[in-house]
Each structure stands twice: as C-alpha cells, then as structure tokens.
Design a protein around this motif. Sequence first.
Motif, PDB file in Angstrom:
ATOM      1  N   LEU A 193       0.827  -1.200   0.000  1.00 41.65           N
ATOM      2  CA  LEU A 193       0.000   0.000   0.000  1.00 41.65           C
ATOM      3  C   LEU A 193       0.867   1.258   0.000  1.00 41.65           C
ATOM      4  N   LEU A 194       1.962   1.208   0.774  1.00 36.75           N
ATOM      5  CA  LEU A 194       2.855   2.364   0.807  1.00 36.75           C
ATOM      6  C   LEU A 194       3.511   2.591  -0.548  1.00 36.75           C
ATOM      7  N   GLU A 195       3.940   1.508  -1.184  1.00 35.94           N
ATOM      8  CA  GLU A 195       4.573   1.650  -2.493  1.00 35.94           C
ATOM      9  C   GLU A 195       3.580   2.202  -3.521  1.00 35.94           C
ATOM     10  N   ARG A 196       2.358   1.729  -3.442  1.00 37.77           N
ATOM     11  CA  ARG A 196       1.342   2.229  -4.379  1.00 37.77           C
ATOM     12  C   ARG A 196       1.087   3.718  -4.152  1.00 37.77           C
ATOM     13  N   ALA A 197       1.050   4.126  -2.872  1.00 36.89           N
ATOM     14  CA  ALA A 197       0.855   5.548  -2.574  1.00 36.89           C
ATOM     15  C   ALA A 197       2.014   6.376  -3.100  1.00 36.89           C
ATOM     16  N   ASP A 198       3.249   5.851  -2.998  1.00 36.66           N
ATOM     17  CA  ASP A 198       4.399   6.587  -3.525  1.00 36.66           C
ATOM     18  C   ASP A 198       4.323   6.735  -5.042  1.00 36.66           C
ATOM     19  N   ARG A 199       3.884   5.668  -5.721  1.00 34.51           N
ATOM     20  CA  ARG A 199       3.772   5.758  -7.180  1.00 34.51           C
ATOM     21  C   ARG A 199       2.701   6.764  -7.592  1.00 34.51           C
ATOM     22  N   ASP A 200       1.575   6.754  -6.877  1.00 35.14           N
ATOM     23  CA  ASP A 200       0.525   7.727  -7.180  1.00 35.14           C
ATOM     24  C   ASP A 200       1.013   9.147  -6.923  1.00 35.14           C
ATOM     25  N   LEU A 201       1.771   9.310  -5.831  1.00 36.82           N
ATOM     26  CA  LEU A 201       2.305  10.634  -5.520  1.00 36.82           C
ATOM     27  C   LEU A 201       3.264  11.110  -6.603  1.00 36.82           C
ATOM     28  N   ALA A 202       4.094  10.195  -7.125  1.00 37.14           N
ATOM     29  CA  ALA A 202       5.047  10.561  -8.169  1.00 37.14           C
ATOM     30  C   ALA A 202       4.319  10.992  -9.442  1.00 37.14           C
ATOM     31  N   LYS A 203       3.296  10.242  -9.820  1.00 41.52           N
ATOM     32  CA  LYS A 203       2.531  10.617 -11.013  1.00 41.52           C
ATOM     33  C   LYS A 203       1.863  11.973 -10.826  1.00 41.52           C
ATOM     34  N   THR A 204       1.312  12.205  -9.637  1.00 43.24           N
ATOM     35  CA  THR A 204       0.650  13.481  -9.366  1.00 43.24           C
ATOM     36  C   THR A 204       1.635  14.635  -9.444  1.00 43.24           C
ATOM     37  N   LEU A 205       2.835  14.428  -8.869  1.00 46.92           N
ATOM     38  CA  LEU A 205       3.824  15.496  -8.877  1.00 46.92           C
ATOM     39  C   LEU A 205       4.329  15.781 -10.282  1.00 46.92           C
ATOM     40  N   LEU A 206       4.456  14.746 -11.119  1.00 46.31           N
ATOM     41  CA  LEU A 206       4.858  14.981 -12.511  1.00 46.31           C
ATOM     42  C   LEU A 206       3.832  15.857 -13.222  1.00 46.31           C
ATOM     43  N   ALA A 207       2.560  15.537 -13.009  1.00 47.79           N
ATOM     44  CA  ALA A 207       1.505  16.331 -13.649  1.00 47.79           C
ATOM     45  C   ALA A 207       1.497  17.769 -13.120  1.00 47.79           C
ATOM     46  N   LEU A 208       1.656  17.933 -11.789  1.00 47.21           N
ATOM     47  CA  LEU A 208       1.669  19.276 -11.216  1.00 47.21           C
ATOM     48  C   LEU A 208       2.874  20.075 -11.694  1.00 47.21           C
ATOM     49  N   THR A 209       4.019  19.424 -11.780  1.00 45.21           N
ATOM     50  CA  THR A 209       5.227  20.112 -12.244  1.00 45.21           C
ATOM     51  C   THR A 209       5.072  20.557 -13.693  1.00 45.21           C
TER      52      THR A 209
ATOM     53  N   ARG B 220      13.522  14.563   3.607  1.00 44.69           N
ATOM     54  CA  ARG B 220      13.108  13.789   2.436  1.00 44.69           C
ATOM     55  C   ARG B 220      12.039  14.555   1.666  1.00 44.69           C
ATOM     56  N   ARG B 221      12.229  14.630   0.337  1.00 42.93           N
ATOM     57  CA  ARG B 221      11.272  15.307  -0.532  1.00 42.93           C
ATOM     58  C   ARG B 221      11.067  14.463  -1.780  1.00 42.93           C
ATOM     59  N   VAL B 222       9.935  14.666  -2.412  1.00 45.52           N
ATOM     60  CA  VAL B 222       9.641  14.019  -3.681  1.00 45.52           C
ATOM     61  C   VAL B 222       9.981  15.008  -4.794  1.00 45.52           C
ATOM     62  N   PHE B 223      10.812  14.568  -5.739  1.00 46.18           N
ATOM     63  CA  PHE B 223      11.255  15.421  -6.843  1.00 46.18           C
ATOM     64  C   PHE B 223      10.688  14.892  -8.155  1.00 46.18           C
ATOM     65  N   ALA B 224      10.318  15.828  -9.047  1.00 41.90           N
ATOM     66  CA  ALA B 224       9.814  15.479 -10.377  1.00 41.90           C
ATOM     67  C   ALA B 224      10.603  16.283 -11.415  1.00 41.90           C
ATOM     68  N   LEU B 225      11.168  15.598 -12.398  1.00 43.07           N
ATOM     69  CA  LEU B 225      11.953  16.229 -13.460  1.00 43.07           C
ATOM     70  C   LEU B 225      11.142  16.182 -14.748  1.00 43.07           C
ATOM     71  N   VAL B 226      10.914  17.370 -15.339  1.00 44.85           N
ATOM     72  CA  VAL B 226      10.132  17.471 -16.580  1.00 44.85           C
ATOM     73  C   VAL B 226      10.923  18.325 -17.578  1.00 44.85           C
ATOM     74  N   PRO B 227      11.276  17.786 -18.748  1.00 37.16           N
ATOM     75  CA  PRO B 227      11.958  18.611 -19.763  1.00 37.16           C
ATOM     76  C   PRO B 227      10.993  19.657 -20.345  1.00 37.16           C
ATOM     77  N   ILE B 228      11.406  20.928 -20.329  1.00 36.15           N
ATOM     78  CA  ILE B 228      10.623  22.001 -20.953  1.00 36.15           C
ATOM     79  C   ILE B 228      11.009  22.124 -22.418  1.00 36.15           C
ATOM     80  N   VAL B 229      12.292  22.313 -22.671  1.00 37.26           N
ATOM     81  CA  VAL B 229      12.853  22.270 -24.028  1.00 37.26           C
ATOM     82  C   VAL B 229      13.902  21.175 -23.997  1.00 37.26           C
ATOM     83  N   PRO B 230      13.612  20.001 -24.530  1.00 33.19           N
ATOM     84  CA  PRO B 230      14.540  18.870 -24.406  1.00 33.19           C
ATOM     85  C   PRO B 230      15.960  19.236 -24.817  1.00 33.19           C
TER      86      PRO B 230
END
Length: 584
Positions: A38-54, A247-257
């Motif tokens: 359950l914890l791992e699933r929550a972390d994966r959901d959090l990562a997807k959410t942060l990618l979208a927010l970023t 500890r923080r969750v980081f999301a990397l998103v290319p703006i101009v590859p």
Amino acid sequence: MIRTFRERTRSLTFRIAGLLAIALLPVGLISVITTYQLLERADRDLAKTLLALTSDAAAEQEAAIRTATGVAKSLVSLLPVLRDAGYECEEPLGALLRDSPELSFIGYINREGIVECGSSAKGMDLSDRPLHQEFVENPGPRVKFAIRGSVSDASIIVVSLPVIMDGDYDGYIVASLPHRSLTTPQAPADVAERPLNLITFNQDGEVLTVSSNAGDVSENLPADRSLRALAGGSEAAFIARNAEGDRRVFALVPIVPGQVYALGSWEYRRNTLNNGLSFGTSMLFPLLMWLVSLAVAFYAVQRMVIKPTRNLRARMLQFMRSRRLVEPRFDGSLPTEIRDMEETWMRLAENILHDEAALYDTIHQRTVLLKEVHHRVKNNLQLIVSILGMKIRKARTPAIKAALSDIQQRVMSIARVHQNLYETSTAERVRAGELLEAIVEQMVKSAQTGDHTDFELESHFDDCEVYPDQAVPLSLAVSELVTNALKHLGTPEGEKRPSLSVRLECKAGGDKGAIFVENSKGPKALDEDDVSTGLGEQLVRAFVSQMEAKVEREETDTCYRVRIDFPIQSFDANIVPSDHSHPV
C-alpha cells in the motif's frame, strides 16, 4: 502415556515449533507485506501526481521559452533578407515585440559583439560581456540567466541561437525574456495545503527561475545529485534528501529537451492513506507481532540450542588443547537431542584418549628401538675404527698406512652420521641443519688437532626437516666433501691462512635445498704428498644419485666450490612426530 508425552515435550523440535506457532509470525509477515505494498502504491501515485503538477506549473515558462525560441529561429531565416536591406530592422522587430509581449528584446549580434540588427540598441558593443564571450567560444543553442541585461538593465532569461553563414560561425540571435514575468506565485490555498516548489534550469545546471515560495534553493534540490547530472534526463520522479537532510519528492520534466528543464519538489510524508487510514496504525500491529516473534524465536534458540552448543564446544576446545575431559553439569531442562549429543561426545573423547595412548606407546617403542639400532651401529663402527687404528700402527709401509687411514676416516664419517642421527632426529623426521652442523663441527675439531695448521671456518645451516632416507646420503656426501676440502686446503697468495665454508640453504616448508662447500687453494696444501684416487668424487656422485639430486663443481686459482641441489620431500601434516609429548 504421560511419560512418553513428557519425553516428547523436551525435544528441540517440539519446543521451537510450539513457540513459533504462538508468535503467529506468518500472519505478521503477511500484514507487513500488505502494508508495504500500500505504501509503495501511494508513492507511485504521488510521483505521477507530482509529474503532472510540475508540468502544469512549468507551462507558463515553457510557453515563453518556446515563443522566444520560435522568434529567434524566424530571425535566423530572415537574416539574409535583412542583411541585403542594410539591417534596417528596428521597425519590423519592434512590431514583432509588440505582437509577443513576453519578449523584451530581440536582435542579431555578430561575432565581434556588435548589435547589427535589433529591436533597439543597434550598434551597441557587447564584446566585453561574459555571455557574449561564452556564446562565441561555445556556439550552440543556449538558454541563460543574466542578472542585469545589457539593453533592458534588468534581470532576463536569454535565449540564443547561433548564426551560420556559408559554413562559418557569424554571430548569434538573442531573444530576451523578463525574469520577473516567469516567476508566478502559487495560489495561497495550494501553498497551505501542500506546497509545490518549482525550479527551472538549463543544460549546464544553472538555475533560471525559482517559484516565489521556494525559499532557499538548496532546500529544494536533491543533495546527492547536481542539476547538471539531472540535465539530459527524461521525465522522472524520485525521492531524495535535500541539503538539510529532509526527504522530498522530486519530479523532473523537460521544458525544451536538451536545453531547459523543470524540477518540482514536494514535501514527502507517509502519514495517511486513502479514507483516513493511518500509516502508523497500519504498521503498528504487524511490527509488534514481528518483534514478539523475533523475541520468542531468539529465546527459544538461545536457551535450548545456542547455549548448550556453546558449552559443548567449549568442552571440545578444552579437550583439544589439554586432552582433559570435563563432565557436563546436569540440566533437566535440556532437550533430549542435546543430552544425547553430549553423551556421544563423552564416549567419543574417551575412545580418542584410549587410541592416542596406544598409538603414542607404539611410536615411543619404535623410536627407542630405532635409536638403539643407530647407537649399536655407531658402536660397531667405532670398533672397526679402533681395529683399523691398530692395523695402521703395525703397518710398515707409508702406502699401506695411507690406505688404512683413508678407510678409517670414511668409517669414522659413517659412525658420526649414525651418532648424530639418534641424537638430533626422530623416527620420522631428521633436522638436517642440526645433523650437518654437528658432523662438520666434529670433523673440523679433528682436523685442527695434530700437525694441521689453523684455518678459518665459515658455516651456516638453515632449519629444515628431511626423511631419514634422505638424511643418510646427504650427511655422507657432506662428510666426503668436507674431508676432501680439508685434505686439499691451502692458503691463497696474499692471505694469512686458509678458509673453509660449509652452508645449508633451504626455506621452511620449501621443496628444495642446497649444500655449498668451498675451500681455499694455495701453492702449498696441508698434505702435499696425498695423491687423489678419485674415490671421494665417486662416492659423492653415488650419494647424490641416491638423493635424486645434482652436483655442480667450480674451480678457480684461489678456491674450489661444490654445490649439491637436492629435493625435499613434503611431510604429511597428519603424521604426529614421535617425540610428541604423551597425553596426560
């Protein structure tokens, strides 16, 4: 029936199985695994959410930088037309800026740093600016931050593209974005709920923009990775610690590859799951069950297995070192298997002591018998030497006396070998260094008496052990070599007295050894009238052949050297030497 049940309850298998069954370890493990999933699933959901927010938070920066890049590309394609028109481009570029409010300046700077075409500041010299020098030295598409723009005199984001004319670098196009327009504060409601901090940076790891609520930049960067290392990567999310250890969750998103990237960070907390279920509550029960299971299993193994086994091992070590048996203390709580093991060990140790005593007695008897044989042989040889001495005294011609004296010396050498064999060796092993040292010492003492002159002796004998089959021919060969060396000893010119050197070289545990015998030569030997018959050399060759060795001779004007290289057979480590002390 009751007695049989009691015996079974004392068995190790029954007790450990009962204690582990009470601990309910399998149920605890299942609970831990389920919670972890359950914890791992929550972390994966959090990562997807942060990618979208970023990606959503960086949309404004992405649009502005892409607009600047598009305008710069357009100016690159229009530059030949503007050049033919004499770079009259302030009016069209000014109109372009009015249509693109995100931009504050656009222009063409040649490689000498002169603004030849721009929305303003035409003719300005930028050759001394660091950014110009960097663009000229490393041509290529770049996005850089300038704290003070040359034209606008404010902090800007610079988007540059190189200009290639006829295959040569001819300058670059610059499109500037006001820095303040790319830093948009987050909504107060979002900040209060769970703040998302956004940082944009270029391919060199240089920070371009920071969200207004980001605070210290280092608090929103991973401590174990640099921005330059993150540049070039694809879209990804990960959990890491910042410079303060949080500890923080980081999301990397290319703006101009390949040029500009956005890094979003979010405070990492594993506090609650969906529907208000607490992580701490969900983990508490399986954790407590796991701890109880470990405690019970440890107590069971420690009390019924480890402690009795250590006691038994300690008694075994004591028996191994001192051959003394210690009776175990009676403990009715010990399992049946452990008690049976201790009884078996006691019987085994008693049998070992009995067999060792019989073996030592046999070895001792054999050693005594062998030494007695060597002693009797030595006595018989001494008797022969005495008889030869009587014959020498009664002989009338010098030739007969010399022949009998030569025989007497060789018999005495054999007698010395047998004497030293039973004094310096055991039944299985002979200490070659001690044996040869004693033989050489006796021969030198005999040579330095009577009419012989004094001479200098140099001797060295390494410690090594050989079998008696090797010791006998080895010692006889050395005796013959030393006899010949003493016979032909002489004083070299310029020296005060003759010299003799005898050495045994071998490494402990090695498989090879070497004997070196060297005597000095001179115009006047100790026994000038002796005529060599070659018998000594024949005997040495015979002894060397018996040892499967090889002999080398070297003669110079001042010395005579002989070297014997012989193999040393290895001993079986399991064989106990006969002079080992008897068990108590």
